[in-house]
Write a protein that holds these residues in place. Sequence first.
Motif, PDB file in Angstrom:
ATOM      1  N   GLU A 477       0.832  -1.217   0.000  1.00 45.80           N
ATOM      2  CA  GLU A 477       0.000   0.000   0.000  1.00 45.80           C
ATOM      3  C   GLU A 477       0.864   1.263   0.000  1.00 45.80           C
ATOM      4  OE1 GLU A 477      -3.069   0.588   3.059  1.00 45.80           O
ATOM      5  OE2 GLU A 477      -3.812  -1.363   2.351  1.00 45.80           O
ATOM      6  N   ALA A 480       2.386   1.771  -3.347  1.00 47.22           N
ATOM      7  CA  ALA A 480       1.411   2.312  -4.307  1.00 47.22           C
ATOM      8  C   ALA A 480       1.182   3.803  -4.038  1.00 47.22           C
ATOM      9  CB  ALA A 480       0.101   1.536  -4.214  1.00 47.22           C
ATOM     10  N   ALA A 481       1.105   4.155  -2.741  1.00 47.09           N
ATOM     11  CA  ALA A 481       0.869   5.563  -2.390  1.00 47.09           C
ATOM     12  C   ALA A 481       2.045   6.425  -2.843  1.00 47.09           C
ATOM     13  CB  ALA A 481       0.676   5.687  -0.876  1.00 47.09           C
ATOM     14  N   LYS A 483       4.131   5.781  -5.297  1.00 49.86           N
ATOM     15  CA  LYS A 483       4.152   5.869  -6.762  1.00 49.86           C
ATOM     16  C   LYS A 483       3.099   6.851  -7.265  1.00 49.86           C
ATOM     17  CE  LYS A 483       4.764   1.489  -8.637  1.00 49.86           C
ATOM     18  NZ  LYS A 483       4.948   0.100  -8.665  1.00 49.86           N
ATOM     19  N   LYS A 484       1.990   6.918  -6.529  1.00 47.84           N
ATOM     20  CA  LYS A 484       0.925   7.834  -6.927  1.00 47.84           C
ATOM     21  C   LYS A 484       1.383   9.272  -6.679  1.00 47.84           C
ATOM     22  CE  LYS A 484      -3.996   8.408  -6.532  1.00 47.84           C
ATOM     23  NZ  LYS A 484      -4.994   8.497  -5.494  1.00 47.84           N
ATOM     24  N   ARG A 485       1.926   9.491  -5.484  1.00 48.98           N
ATOM     25  CA  ARG A 485       2.354  10.841  -5.128  1.00 48.98           C
ATOM     26  C   ARG A 485       3.441  11.339  -6.073  1.00 48.98           C
ATOM     27  NH1 ARG A 485       4.520  13.570  -0.086  1.00 48.98           N
ATOM     28  NH2 ARG A 485       3.167  12.276   1.187  1.00 48.98           N
ATOM     29  N   LYS A 486       4.341  10.440  -6.461  1.00 49.49           N
ATOM     30  CA  LYS A 486       5.506  10.839  -7.260  1.00 49.49           C
ATOM     31  C   LYS A 486       5.353  10.423  -8.720  1.00 49.49           C
ATOM     32  CE  LYS A 486       8.077  12.374  -3.854  1.00 49.49           C
ATOM     33  NZ  LYS A 486       8.394  13.793  -3.785  1.00 49.49           N
ATOM     34  N   HIS A 487       4.115  10.313  -9.180  1.00 51.71           N
ATOM     35  CA  HIS A 487       3.925   9.660 -10.479  1.00 51.71           C
ATOM     36  C   HIS A 487       4.696  10.313 -11.623  1.00 51.71           C
ATOM     37  CE1 HIS A 487       0.897  12.790 -10.519  1.00 51.71           C
ATOM     38  NE2 HIS A 487       0.775  12.652 -11.827  1.00 51.71           N
ATOM     39  N   ASP A 498      10.998  -0.722 -10.522  1.00 55.12           N
ATOM     40  CA  ASP A 498      10.584   0.649 -10.228  1.00 55.12           C
ATOM     41  C   ASP A 498      11.772   1.518  -9.859  1.00 55.12           C
ATOM     42  OD1 ASP A 498       7.816   0.510 -10.559  1.00 55.12           O
ATOM     43  OD2 ASP A 498       7.613  -0.528  -8.618  1.00 55.12           O
TER      44      ASP A 498
END
Length: 526
Positions: A477, A480-481, A483-487, A498
């Motif tokens: 989790e 994923a968070a 990766k979302k924040r730093k997309h 990654d």
Amino acid sequence: MANLNDEISRRRTFAIISHPDAGKTTLTEKLLLFGGAIHIAGAVKSNKIKKTATSDWMEIEKQRGISVATSVMGFNYGDYKINILDTPGHQDFAEDTYRTLTAVDSVIIVVDVAKGVEQQTRKLMEVCRMRNTPVIIFVNKLDREGRDPFEILDELETELKISVRPLSWPINIGAKFKGVYNIYEQSLDLFTPNKQRVSERIEIDDINDPRIDQNVGSNDASKLREDLELIDGVYPDFETDEYLKGKLAPVFFGSALNTFGVKELLDCFVKIAPAPRPVTAEERTINPHESQFSGFVFKIHANMDPNHRSCIAFVKVCSGEFQRNANYKHIRSGKFMKFAAPTAFMAQKKNIVDEAYPGDIVGIPDTGNFKIGDTLTQGEELHFKGLPSFSPEMFKYIENTDPMKSKQLEKGIQQLMDEGVAQLFVNQFNGRKIIGTVGQLQFEVIQYRLLHEYGAQCRWEPISLYKACWIESDDAETLAAFKKRKHQFMAIDREGRDVFLADSNYVLQMAQNDFPKIRFHFSSEF
Ligand code: G4P
């Protein structure tokens, strides 16, 4: 047939590392002279990549072509077979240098007594530390004015993060340099400028021997005795085991140019340095004494001739006996291959070899089958570990400028990356390709080779990045968070891993603070 065990135990495969100008080439040359591999000083030097302005990279590449002869230098010294792997010292070839360190069993670090530990040495030492590579340090240029040897030892310890133990000790430095006391062999080696060797050696059993006073004067003799007492009090005894674990580095002092202290270094080196050691593969640990051959490609040397995409793949033999024309499995492709013209470098000559043993490096002519890290075996599925990628230091977007040639560009990029020229990351946000290198020069080399070997045209676009970090976490989790924040800053490397592209040290530190459950790695192997 030679006895495999004997062949293994007499081999010493190592690299000499230093910051440019500390004296690596000079030392290498002197070692080769002792091994009878060359007969005149200057033979290696003439092959050295000169300190050319980076803009003249064609010239550097030309010289690099010549330097294939010095990529591996094998010679016999007494009962030992010594393989020196050359580590390109030029700033721009640092990535190649890192990889070479994965193929050696130990290293000798050369440090300039006036300059101490410099940047490139620090970086290369990080790789040695990761792999617990045994290290011997040679403090060079004692014939020149330099720093206090105790100060140098402190610096070695703090900068290289390793315990040190002097095994020889200088008597003055620069114009007053009189020689070294060889602690390891208990002898006094006297220096006379211009004599191309240790001019006199006096065996000493007792440090109070009056012959020391007679030869160096009583002031210097008492200073030496005080220094030695201090050394014994401050530094741990030399334990070969600690050295072999990569925890303790013996230190020698000398002058490569004057061939002073070089033979002493070599004699100690062959005695304490490790013979080829077990190598870890994903599947299991491979012992060099196993009868079945195995080896891996750690370096690919491309030919600059655009008409022949030929190169030499350098294979380190890890176990068993390598034989010419035998059938070996190329694990990545699953194909069996025979090599009719494997070469090795002995006494600076490139010869076809019929067999090679663990610790040896064979050069295999190749037309694009090999990739850095490839494994060859007699059939067993093995994948060697230990060829990590390190975060590049310079990054650029690569853009196609000839839409009709996008296939060629794609193929060219893939093949150059296989050769290990640079690293490719694909930004997950905009799909753009980013090339990372350790030096500006590589961008020019890539552009030139894409055009001349693949007929593809590209241009570079700036991107301001600080580091590439491979990230992982046990907590899906959080990952994923993150990766979302730093997309916008997430990319994948060629293996699909990654990678977080941090644009500044500050951003990286913030990310590390905000996401303690994520591990940030600066090399691809963790
Ligand atoms: P590198 O491979 O680490 O880059 O160093 P290299 O051996 O080329 O040595 C760099 C310079 O330092 C050379 O001088 C070399 O002669 C000099 N040098 C090496 N060892 C010693 C030493 O023990 N004492 C002194 N005084 N100098 C040393 P250069 O002027 O750059 O090259 P050249 O004109 O001598 O070829």
